[in-house]
Design a protein around this motif. Structure first.
Motif, PDB file in Angstrom:
ATOM      1  N   ALA A  69      -6.614  11.661  -5.909  1.00  0.00           N
ATOM      2  CA  ALA A  69      -7.780  10.787  -5.747  1.00  0.00           C
ATOM      3  C   ALA A  69      -8.230  10.248  -7.101  1.00  0.00           C
ATOM      4  CB  ALA A  69      -8.917  11.562  -5.089  1.00  0.00           C
ATOM      5  N   GLY A  70      -8.773   9.038  -7.093  1.00  0.00           N
ATOM      6  CA  GLY A  70      -9.327   8.455  -8.309  1.00  0.00           C
ATOM      7  C   GLY A  70      -8.299   8.071  -9.350  1.00  0.00           C
TER       8      GLY A  70
ATOM      9  N   HIS B  33      -4.461   7.342  -1.013  1.00  0.00           N
ATOM     10  CA  HIS B  33      -4.042   6.028  -0.498  1.00  0.00           C
ATOM     11  C   HIS B  33      -4.574   4.904  -1.390  1.00  0.00           C
ATOM     12  CE1 HIS B  33      -4.291   2.455   2.160  1.00  0.00           C
ATOM     13  NE2 HIS B  33      -3.093   2.880   2.514  1.00  0.00           N
ATOM     14  N   TYR B  34      -3.768   3.854  -1.526  1.00  0.00           N
ATOM     15  CA  TYR B  34      -4.188   2.671  -2.278  1.00  0.00           C
ATOM     16  C   TYR B  34      -3.629   1.419  -1.627  1.00  0.00           C
ATOM     17  CZ  TYR B  34       0.528   2.248  -4.159  1.00  0.00           C
ATOM     18  OH  TYR B  34       1.889   2.070  -4.279  1.00  0.00           O
ATOM     19  N   GLU B  35      -4.262   0.288  -1.904  1.00  0.00           N
ATOM     20  CA  GLU B  35      -3.800  -1.032  -1.477  1.00  0.00           C
ATOM     21  C   GLU B  35      -3.890  -1.951  -2.678  1.00  0.00           C
ATOM     22  OE1 GLU B  35      -5.707  -2.488   2.069  1.00  0.00           O
ATOM     23  OE2 GLU B  35      -5.523  -0.540   3.061  1.00  0.00           O
TER      24      GLU B  35
ATOM     25  N   SER C 253       0.858  -1.181   0.000  1.00  0.00           N
ATOM     26  CA  SER C 253       0.000   0.000   0.000  1.00  0.00           C
ATOM     27  C   SER C 253       0.895   1.233   0.000  1.00  0.00           C
ATOM     28  CB  SER C 253      -0.936   0.016   1.212  1.00  0.00           C
ATOM     29  OG  SER C 253      -0.201   0.088   2.412  1.00  0.00           O
TER      30      SER C 253
ATOM     31  N   ARG D  66      -5.780   5.204 -11.005  1.00  0.00           N
ATOM     32  CA  ARG D  66      -5.662   3.753 -11.125  1.00  0.00           C
ATOM     33  C   ARG D  66      -4.174   3.411 -11.115  1.00  0.00           C
ATOM     34  NH1 ARG D  66      -9.124   1.923 -15.755  1.00  0.00           N
ATOM     35  NH2 ARG D  66      -7.753   3.404 -16.784  1.00  0.00           N
TER      36      ARG D  66
ATOM     37  N   THR E 176      -6.885   4.827  -6.070  1.00  0.00           N
ATOM     38  CA  THR E 176      -6.624   5.670  -4.903  1.00  0.00           C
ATOM     39  C   THR E 176      -7.916   6.271  -4.362  1.00  0.00           C
ATOM     40  OG1 THR E 176      -6.198   7.615  -6.281  1.00  0.00           O
ATOM     41  CG2 THR E 176      -4.288   6.261  -5.665  1.00  0.00           C
ATOM     42  N   ASP E 177      -7.961   6.452  -3.040  1.00  0.00           N
ATOM     43  CA  ASP E 177      -9.115   7.084  -2.402  1.00  0.00           C
ATOM     44  C   ASP E 177      -8.908   8.601  -2.353  1.00  0.00           C
ATOM     45  OD1 ASP E 177      -7.378   7.602  -0.269  1.00  0.00           O
ATOM     46  OD2 ASP E 177      -8.199   6.022   1.007  1.00  0.00           O
ATOM     47  N   ASP E 178      -9.737   9.304  -1.615  1.00  0.00           N
ATOM     48  CA  ASP E 178      -9.657  10.770  -1.555  1.00  0.00           C
ATOM     49  C   ASP E 178      -8.355  11.284  -0.951  1.00  0.00           C
ATOM     50  OD1 ASP E 178     -12.119  11.002  -2.727  1.00  0.00           O
ATOM     51  OD2 ASP E 178     -13.214  11.265  -0.850  1.00  0.00           O
ATOM     52  N   THR E 179      -7.667  10.434  -0.194  1.00  0.00           N
ATOM     53  CA  THR E 179      -6.393  10.851   0.409  1.00  0.00           C
ATOM     54  C   THR E 179      -5.192  10.405  -0.430  1.00  0.00           C
ATOM     55  OG1 THR E 179      -6.156   8.867   1.774  1.00  0.00           O
ATOM     56  CG2 THR E 179      -7.426  10.699   2.720  1.00  0.00           C
TER      57      THR E 179
END
Length: 164
Positions: free
Chosen positions: A59-60, A89-91, A48, A62, A84-87
């Motif tokens: 954000a958003g 962050h991704y996993e 992550s 891929r 990715t999310d609004d911050t």
């Protein structure tokens, strides 16, 4: 007129009937090996991180990764992906079978913004105008090394070059 005699050859080790149990046993053994997971022994680790653009969370986006073979073998393993999310962050999650993580080793990384469109088959060519992302985000020059223990710091700090 007499009817023809029915002839049944004797069964011996070379006959089809004698080979059938051996064939079934071989198929069952092969199925057991596949079910046990012998098809792909590559290690997978959790990955992550955060993607930023000009210092702000992206954000958003891929995030796609594809392992690189250290020996030039044609199949280095299954790729991974995330959004990715609004911050920012991704996993990562394996493409197939779907499960968290990425194959241990070095990967090519491509990051795309979900609202950018690309020419079919040309992921390095944005379809409309310049992408807000720098070329390095999607041209295959980014790399990620996934350690055996995984990482929560697979961060990508992208610079658009549009800063004043």
């Amino acid at each position: 007129m007499t009817s023809p005699a029915r002839f049944a050859p004797p069964r011996h080790a070379g006959s089809k009937a004698a080979a059938r149990p051996a064939t079934l046993a071989g198929a069952a053994g092969l199925l057991a090996l596949v079910a046990a997971g012998c098809g792909d022994s590559r290690s997978v680790a959790p990955v992550s991180g955060v993607v930023t653009l000009d210092g702000a969370p992206l954000a958003g986006a891929r995030v796609n990764t594809q392992p690189i073979s250290p020996t030039d073998a044609p199949d280095a393993g299954v790729g991974s992906f995330a959004v990715t999310d609004d911050t920012g962050h991704y996993e990562l999650e394996l493409v197939s079978p779907p499960r968290p993580g990425a194959v241990v080793g070095t990967h090519v990384v491509r990051i795309k913004k979900l609202n950018d469109r690309y020419v079919a088959g040309r992921e390095d060519a944005p379809l409309r105008g310049p992408s807000q992302l720098p070329a390095e985000a999607f041209d295959g020059s980014l790399r990620l090394t996934v350690p055996a223990e995984g990482t929560d710091q697979a961060d990508f700090a992208l610079e658009s070059g549009r800063r004043p």
